[in-house]
Design a protein around this motif. Structure first.
Motif, PDB file in Angstrom:
ATOM      1  N   GLU A 290      -0.765 -19.657  25.427  1.00 21.84           N
ATOM      2  CA  GLU A 290      -0.415 -18.686  24.385  1.00 21.84           C
ATOM      3  C   GLU A 290      -1.626 -17.845  23.986  1.00 21.84           C
ATOM      4  O   GLU A 290      -1.528 -16.640  23.772  1.00 21.84           O
ATOM      5  CB  GLU A 290       0.132 -19.431  23.168  1.00 21.84           C
ATOM      6  CG  GLU A 290       0.616 -18.516  22.054  1.00 21.84           C
ATOM      7  CD  GLU A 290       1.205 -19.294  20.892  1.00 21.84           C
ATOM      8  OE1 GLU A 290       1.331 -18.707  19.803  1.00 21.84           O
ATOM      9  OE2 GLU A 290       1.534 -20.477  21.072  1.00 21.84           O
ATOM     10  N   ALA A 291      -2.809 -18.511  23.890  1.00 22.56           N
ATOM     11  CA  ALA A 291      -4.026 -17.779  23.541  1.00 22.56           C
ATOM     12  C   ALA A 291      -4.400 -16.782  24.638  1.00 22.56           C
ATOM     13  O   ALA A 291      -4.823 -15.660  24.352  1.00 22.56           O
ATOM     14  CB  ALA A 291      -5.181 -18.766  23.314  1.00 22.56           C
TER      15      ALA A 291
ATOM     16  N   GLN B 134      -9.624  -9.164  16.102  1.00 24.58           N
ATOM     17  CA  GLN B 134      -8.666  -9.582  17.121  1.00 24.58           C
ATOM     18  C   GLN B 134      -9.074 -10.897  17.765  1.00 24.58           C
ATOM     19  O   GLN B 134      -8.227 -11.759  18.023  1.00 24.58           O
ATOM     20  CB  GLN B 134      -8.542  -8.480  18.180  1.00 24.58           C
ATOM     21  CG  GLN B 134      -7.858  -7.220  17.688  1.00 24.58           C
ATOM     22  CD  GLN B 134      -7.923  -6.100  18.706  1.00 24.58           C
ATOM     23  OE1 GLN B 134      -8.851  -6.019  19.509  1.00 24.58           O
ATOM     24  NE2 GLN B 134      -6.937  -5.218  18.675  1.00 24.58           N
TER      25      GLN B 134
ATOM     26  N   LYS C 297      -8.308 -13.665  15.393  1.00 27.09           N
ATOM     27  CA  LYS C 297      -6.858 -13.866  15.319  1.00 27.09           C
ATOM     28  C   LYS C 297      -6.362 -14.715  16.479  1.00 27.09           C
ATOM     29  O   LYS C 297      -5.362 -15.419  16.372  1.00 27.09           O
ATOM     30  CB  LYS C 297      -6.156 -12.510  15.312  1.00 27.09           C
ATOM     31  CG  LYS C 297      -4.677 -12.581  14.984  1.00 27.09           C
ATOM     32  CD  LYS C 297      -4.076 -11.199  14.877  1.00 27.09           C
ATOM     33  CE  LYS C 297      -2.588 -11.283  14.538  1.00 27.09           C
ATOM     34  NZ  LYS C 297      -1.983  -9.930  14.433  1.00 27.09           N
ATOM     35  N   ILE C 298      -7.072 -14.658  17.609  1.00 23.76           N
ATOM     36  CA  ILE C 298      -6.722 -15.474  18.766  1.00 23.76           C
ATOM     37  C   ILE C 298      -7.369 -16.851  18.670  1.00 23.76           C
ATOM     38  O   ILE C 298      -6.737 -17.872  18.931  1.00 23.76           O
ATOM     39  CB  ILE C 298      -7.167 -14.777  20.065  1.00 23.76           C
ATOM     40  CG1 ILE C 298      -6.437 -13.438  20.225  1.00 23.76           C
ATOM     41  CG2 ILE C 298      -6.907 -15.664  21.272  1.00 23.76           C
ATOM     42  CD1 ILE C 298      -7.009 -12.564  21.317  1.00 23.76           C
TER      43      ILE C 298
ATOM     44  N   ASN D  84      -0.447  -4.921  31.824  1.00 20.91           N
ATOM     45  CA  ASN D  84      -0.990  -6.047  31.073  1.00 20.91           C
ATOM     46  C   ASN D  84      -2.049  -5.678  30.049  1.00 20.91           C
ATOM     47  O   ASN D  84      -2.353  -6.501  29.180  1.00 20.91           O
ATOM     48  CB  ASN D  84      -1.582  -7.072  32.043  1.00 20.91           C
ATOM     49  CG  ASN D  84      -0.533  -7.729  32.912  1.00 20.91           C
ATOM     50  OD1 ASN D  84       0.118  -8.675  32.511  1.00 20.91           O
ATOM     51  ND2 ASN D  84      -0.358  -7.204  34.122  1.00 20.91           N
TER      52      ASN D  84
ATOM     53  N   GLY E 132      -2.326 -15.293  26.677  1.00 19.86           N
ATOM     54  CA  GLY E 132      -1.392 -14.172  26.575  1.00 19.86           C
ATOM     55  C   GLY E 132      -1.766 -13.229  25.446  1.00 19.86           C
ATOM     56  O   GLY E 132      -1.741 -12.003  25.617  1.00 19.86           O
ATOM     57  N   SER E 133      -2.135 -13.774  24.294  1.00 21.76           N
ATOM     58  CA  SER E 133      -2.561 -12.934  23.170  1.00 21.76           C
ATOM     59  C   SER E 133      -3.843 -12.185  23.498  1.00 21.76           C
ATOM     60  O   SER E 133      -4.005 -11.016  23.163  1.00 21.76           O
ATOM     61  CB  SER E 133      -2.765 -13.800  21.917  1.00 21.76           C
ATOM     62  OG  SER E 133      -1.578 -14.468  21.571  1.00 21.76           O
ATOM     63  N   PHE E 134      -4.782 -12.863  24.177  1.00 23.85           N
ATOM     64  CA  PHE E 134      -6.044 -12.239  24.564  1.00 23.85           C
ATOM     65  C   PHE E 134      -5.800 -11.059  25.498  1.00 23.85           C
ATOM     66  O   PHE E 134      -6.390  -9.998  25.351  1.00 23.85           O
ATOM     67  CB  PHE E 134      -6.928 -13.287  25.236  1.00 23.85           C
ATOM     68  CG  PHE E 134      -8.296 -12.790  25.578  1.00 23.85           C
ATOM     69  CD1 PHE E 134      -9.276 -12.715  24.608  1.00 23.85           C
ATOM     70  CD2 PHE E 134      -8.606 -12.409  26.873  1.00 23.85           C
ATOM     71  CE1 PHE E 134     -10.550 -12.264  24.918  1.00 23.85           C
ATOM     72  CE2 PHE E 134      -9.864 -11.959  27.191  1.00 23.85           C
ATOM     73  CZ  PHE E 134     -10.840 -11.885  26.212  1.00 23.85           C
ATOM     74  N   ARG E 135      -4.892 -11.260  26.445  1.00 21.58           N
ATOM     75  CA  ARG E 135      -4.581 -10.195  27.396  1.00 21.58           C
ATOM     76  C   ARG E 135      -3.998  -8.981  26.700  1.00 21.58           C
ATOM     77  O   ARG E 135      -4.305  -7.842  27.054  1.00 21.58           O
ATOM     78  CB  ARG E 135      -3.596 -10.737  28.440  1.00 21.58           C
ATOM     79  CG  ARG E 135      -3.231  -9.766  29.536  1.00 21.58           C
ATOM     80  CD  ARG E 135      -2.130 -10.339  30.384  1.00 21.58           C
ATOM     81  NE  ARG E 135      -0.924 -10.541  29.592  1.00 21.58           N
ATOM     82  CZ  ARG E 135       0.121 -11.252  30.000  1.00 21.58           C
ATOM     83  NH1 ARG E 135       0.098 -11.866  31.162  1.00 21.58           N
ATOM     84  NH2 ARG E 135       1.182 -11.378  29.235  1.00 21.58           N
ATOM     85  N   ARG E 136      -3.168  -9.213  25.683  1.00 21.57           N
ATOM     86  CA  ARG E 136      -2.544  -8.088  24.982  1.00 21.57           C
ATOM     87  C   ARG E 136      -3.518  -7.381  24.045  1.00 21.57           C
ATOM     88  O   ARG E 136      -3.308  -6.210  23.707  1.00 21.57           O
ATOM     89  CB  ARG E 136      -1.319  -8.579  24.205  1.00 21.57           C
ATOM     90  CG  ARG E 136      -0.162  -9.006  25.102  1.00 21.57           C
ATOM     91  CD  ARG E 136       1.077  -9.299  24.280  1.00 21.57           C
ATOM     92  NE  ARG E 136       0.901 -10.463  23.422  1.00 21.57           N
ATOM     93  CZ  ARG E 136       1.196 -11.701  23.793  1.00 21.57           C
ATOM     94  NH1 ARG E 136       1.654 -11.931  25.010  1.00 21.57           N
ATOM     95  NH2 ARG E 136       1.036 -12.712  22.966  1.00 21.57           N
ATOM     96  N   LYS E 137      -4.569  -8.079  23.596  1.00 17.92           N
ATOM     97  CA  LYS E 137      -5.516  -7.479  22.662  1.00 17.92           C
ATOM     98  C   LYS E 137      -6.657  -6.738  23.358  1.00 17.92           C
ATOM     99  O   LYS E 137      -7.226  -5.808  22.799  1.00 17.92           O
ATOM    100  CB  LYS E 137      -6.109  -8.570  21.755  1.00 17.92           C
ATOM    101  CG  LYS E 137      -5.086  -9.311  20.903  1.00 17.92           C
ATOM    102  CD  LYS E 137      -4.398  -8.397  19.916  1.00 17.92           C
ATOM    103  CE  LYS E 137      -3.436  -9.197  19.037  1.00 17.92           C
ATOM    104  NZ  LYS E 137      -2.664  -8.322  18.124  1.00 17.92           N
TER     105      LYS E 137
END
Length: 231
Positions: free
Chosen positions: A102-103, A184, A187-188, A151, A105-110
């Motif tokens: 999950e982290a 960001q 937040k991750i 991505n 995925g969040s890192f990739r989006r940020k």
């Protein structure tokens, strides 16, 4: 009044740090690869490092270790160490995987691709092979760009591929820069640390029940204002 001013200054500093961008920039050219990390406007070259500076740092570290070893008495090395439980480690890793995924995925989006620059001039001894491999290079480049668009947030790119029948080998220049804000990153990282800490505590209670029970009893005694007595 002074308290409000100090509070506003503190909030402004927190916001400034939260929006500060950190990241890395890497590239490759005729001289070889290079890597730079940056925090806001401050950049730090990681590779290739300054050889003289690295040698001085290594010498100081070696001298410090030598002095420390000379001061400390020789320690006994005959104590047996209990082997680590591979099953417990694998179980812990398996439980941590969802939080890590999950982290990621969040890192990739940020993460933002601030710049992606590539200039490739393809050339080989055989003109026919050069034309074929030039087409392969274009296909690989288009695949890479599609992956990045799907991505990441790409702010700027400049891609150029050339075919030169006069060259006997390819010539490549590439530079990429990735960044995200401190806010960001926190937040991750903070939710990952919280979930990971709970998972680690659960595994510790499961694998070392005596130690965790003793700590919980001591904590309860402190909260009740009583000290444990020995009979």
């Amino acid at each position: 009044m002074t308290g409000w001013i100090l509070l506003l200054i503190l909030l402004a500093l927190i916001l400034l740090v939260a929006f500060l961008r950190i990241g890395a920039e890497a590239g490759y050219d005729e001289t070889g690869p290079w890597l730079t990390a940056f925090i806001g406007p401050k950049a730090l070259r990681l590779y290739p490092a300054d050889r003289e500076k690295a040698a001085r740092k290594a010498a100081k570290k070696e001298e410090k270790a030598r002095k420390k070893a000379a001061k400390e008495p020789e320690k006994e090395t005959e104590k047996e160490k209990k082997p680590a439980s591979l099953g417990g480690t694998l179980s812990l890793v398996w439980d941590l995987l969802p939080a890590i995924g999950e982290a990621v995925g969040s890192f990739r989006r940020k993460v933002r691709v601030d710049a992606l620059v590539m200039d490739l001039t393809w050339g080989e001894e055989d003109p026919a092979d050069a034309a074929i491999h030039y087409g392969w290079a274009w296909a690989a480049t288009e695949t890479l760009l599609s992956f990045l668009e799907a991505n990441f947030v790409v702010k700027h790119w400049d891609i150029a591929l050339h075919l030169d029948y006069q060259r006997e080998e390819p010539l490549l220049y590439v530079r990429g820069k990735l960044s995200l804000t401190v806010g960001q990153l926190l937040k991750i990282a903070l939710p990952l640390a919280w979930r990971g800490g709970k998972i680690l505590w659960t595994h510790r209670k499961k694998n070392h029940p005596a130690k965790t029970a003793g700590k919980e009893q001591q904590k309860g005694a402190l909260h009740n204002g009583k000290e444990t007595s020995c009979e």
